[in-house]
Design a protein around this motif. Sequence first.
Motif, PDB file in Angstrom:
ATOM      1  N   ASP A 163       0.811  -1.220   0.000  1.00 45.44           N
ATOM      2  CA  ASP A 163       0.000   0.000   0.000  1.00 45.44           C
ATOM      3  C   ASP A 163       0.844   1.271   0.000  1.00 45.44           C
ATOM      4  O   ASP A 163       1.925   1.318   0.594  1.00 45.44           O
ATOM      5  CB  ASP A 163      -0.903   0.042   1.236  1.00 45.44           C
ATOM      6  N   VAL A 164       0.290   2.304  -0.643  1.00 42.58           N
ATOM      7  CA  VAL A 164       0.864   3.647  -0.584  1.00 42.58           C
ATOM      8  C   VAL A 164      -0.199   4.588  -0.027  1.00 42.58           C
ATOM      9  O   VAL A 164      -1.400   4.358  -0.194  1.00 42.58           O
ATOM     10  CB  VAL A 164       1.376   4.131  -1.961  1.00 42.58           C
ATOM     11  N   THR A 165       0.262   5.643   0.648  1.00 41.74           N
ATOM     12  CA  THR A 165      -0.649   6.537   1.359  1.00 41.74           C
ATOM     13  C   THR A 165      -0.332   7.993   1.049  1.00 41.74           C
ATOM     14  O   THR A 165       0.836   8.371   0.950  1.00 41.74           O
ATOM     15  CB  THR A 165      -0.512   6.313   2.884  1.00 41.74           C
ATOM     16  N   LYS A 166      -1.371   8.787   0.920  1.00 41.51           N
ATOM     17  CA  LYS A 166      -1.246  10.233   0.739  1.00 41.51           C
ATOM     18  C   LYS A 166      -2.294  10.918   1.614  1.00 41.51           C
ATOM     19  O   LYS A 166      -3.447  10.476   1.663  1.00 41.51           O
ATOM     20  CB  LYS A 166      -1.463  10.605  -0.729  1.00 41.51           C
ATOM     21  N   GLU A 167      -1.895  11.970   2.320  1.00 39.40           N
ATOM     22  CA  GLU A 167      -2.842  12.739   3.115  1.00 39.40           C
ATOM     23  C   GLU A 167      -3.083  14.084   2.454  1.00 39.40           C
ATOM     24  O   GLU A 167      -2.139  14.792   2.082  1.00 39.40           O
ATOM     25  CB  GLU A 167      -2.330  12.911   4.547  1.00 39.40           C
ATOM     26  N   PHE A 168      -4.360  14.422   2.295  1.00 40.40           N
ATOM     27  CA  PHE A 168      -4.791  15.700   1.742  1.00 40.40           C
ATOM     28  C   PHE A 168      -5.404  16.528   2.876  1.00 40.40           C
ATOM     29  O   PHE A 168      -6.140  15.983   3.698  1.00 40.40           O
ATOM     30  CB  PHE A 168      -5.873  15.502   0.669  1.00 40.40           C
ATOM     31  N   ILE A 169      -5.143  17.819   2.890  1.00 40.67           N
ATOM     32  CA  ILE A 169      -5.765  18.714   3.866  1.00 40.67           C
ATOM     33  C   ILE A 169      -6.912  19.436   3.173  1.00 40.67           C
ATOM     34  O   ILE A 169      -6.712  20.124   2.168  1.00 40.67           O
ATOM     35  CB  ILE A 169      -4.750  19.721   4.434  1.00 40.67           C
ATOM     36  N   VAL A 170      -8.117  19.240   3.721  1.00 39.97           N
ATOM     37  CA  VAL A 170      -9.327  19.867   3.187  1.00 39.97           C
ATOM     38  C   VAL A 170      -9.719  20.991   4.141  1.00 39.97           C
ATOM     39  O   VAL A 170      -9.838  20.769   5.351  1.00 39.97           O
ATOM     40  CB  VAL A 170     -10.459  18.827   3.051  1.00 39.97           C
ATOM     41  N   THR A 171      -9.915  22.184   3.603  1.00 43.66           N
ATOM     42  CA  THR A 171     -10.141  23.374   4.414  1.00 43.66           C
ATOM     43  C   THR A 171     -11.528  23.963   4.188  1.00 43.66           C
ATOM     44  O   THR A 171     -12.042  23.939   3.071  1.00 43.66           O
ATOM     45  CB  THR A 171      -9.062  24.437   4.077  1.00 43.66           C
ATOM     46  N   ASN A 172     -12.090  24.515   5.250  1.00 41.38           N
ATOM     47  CA  ASN A 172     -13.336  25.255   5.182  1.00 41.38           C
ATOM     48  C   ASN A 172     -12.991  26.739   5.347  1.00 41.38           C
ATOM     49  O   ASN A 172     -12.806  27.214   6.463  1.00 41.38           O
ATOM     50  CB  ASN A 172     -14.278  24.800   6.303  1.00 41.38           C
ATOM     51  N   PRO A 173     -12.899  27.488   4.232  1.00 40.01           N
ATOM     52  CA  PRO A 173     -12.519  28.891   4.315  1.00 40.01           C
ATOM     53  C   PRO A 173     -13.679  29.826   4.690  1.00 40.01           C
ATOM     54  O   PRO A 173     -13.479  31.027   4.789  1.00 40.01           O
ATOM     55  CB  PRO A 173     -12.017  29.198   2.904  1.00 40.01           C
ATOM     56  N   THR A 174     -14.856  29.260   4.918  1.00 39.53           N
ATOM     57  CA  THR A 174     -16.033  30.090   5.196  1.00 39.53           C
ATOM     58  C   THR A 174     -16.145  30.407   6.690  1.00 39.53           C
ATOM     59  O   THR A 174     -15.375  29.910   7.514  1.00 39.53           O
ATOM     60  CB  THR A 174     -17.335  29.393   4.743  1.00 39.53           C
ATOM     61  N   ASP A 175     -17.149  31.208   7.027  1.00 33.69           N
ATOM     62  CA  ASP A 175     -17.388  31.567   8.430  1.00 33.69           C
ATOM     63  C   ASP A 175     -18.503  30.713   9.045  1.00 33.69           C
ATOM     64  O   ASP A 175     -19.019  31.038  10.103  1.00 33.69           O
ATOM     65  CB  ASP A 175     -17.708  33.059   8.558  1.00 33.69           C
TER      66      ASP A 175
END
Length: 128
Positions: free
Chosen positions: A22-34
């Motif tokens: 297996d290979v792994t990648k982490e993505f950062i998902v952001t909520n730029p709203t208020d």
Amino acid sequence: GGLLTTNETVYDFGQISMKDGDVTKEFIVTNPTDKDIFVPTVVTSCMCTKAFIVRPDGTTKGPYGMPSMGYVWPSDETVKAGGSMVIRVVYDPNAHGPAGVGFIDRFVTITDEFKNELKLEIKATVTP
């Protein structure tokens, strides 16, 4: 476009070997709203790919998989206003057996409460 964003939507592992697993990648998902954004589902495009939500304390929720391959648990996570969450994508190069050698292109789709989709993409060239 959706409300959730990421600085990196595509990741190419390059050449990977089945024998290395297996290979792994982490993505950062952001909520730029208020406003907080509820995320009811996280799904993958293929059974060879799993996604996990990594919580701030390091624990994980998942795995989330391909909808047509059985029941996919709801993610039921909320990304706080101005906050982010980590999506860990794990690809198994052995999932398709010898037929899985060659170029792959897989997706993880994160759907928010308003039915907006954010797609994360992984690519690789699989060798024996």
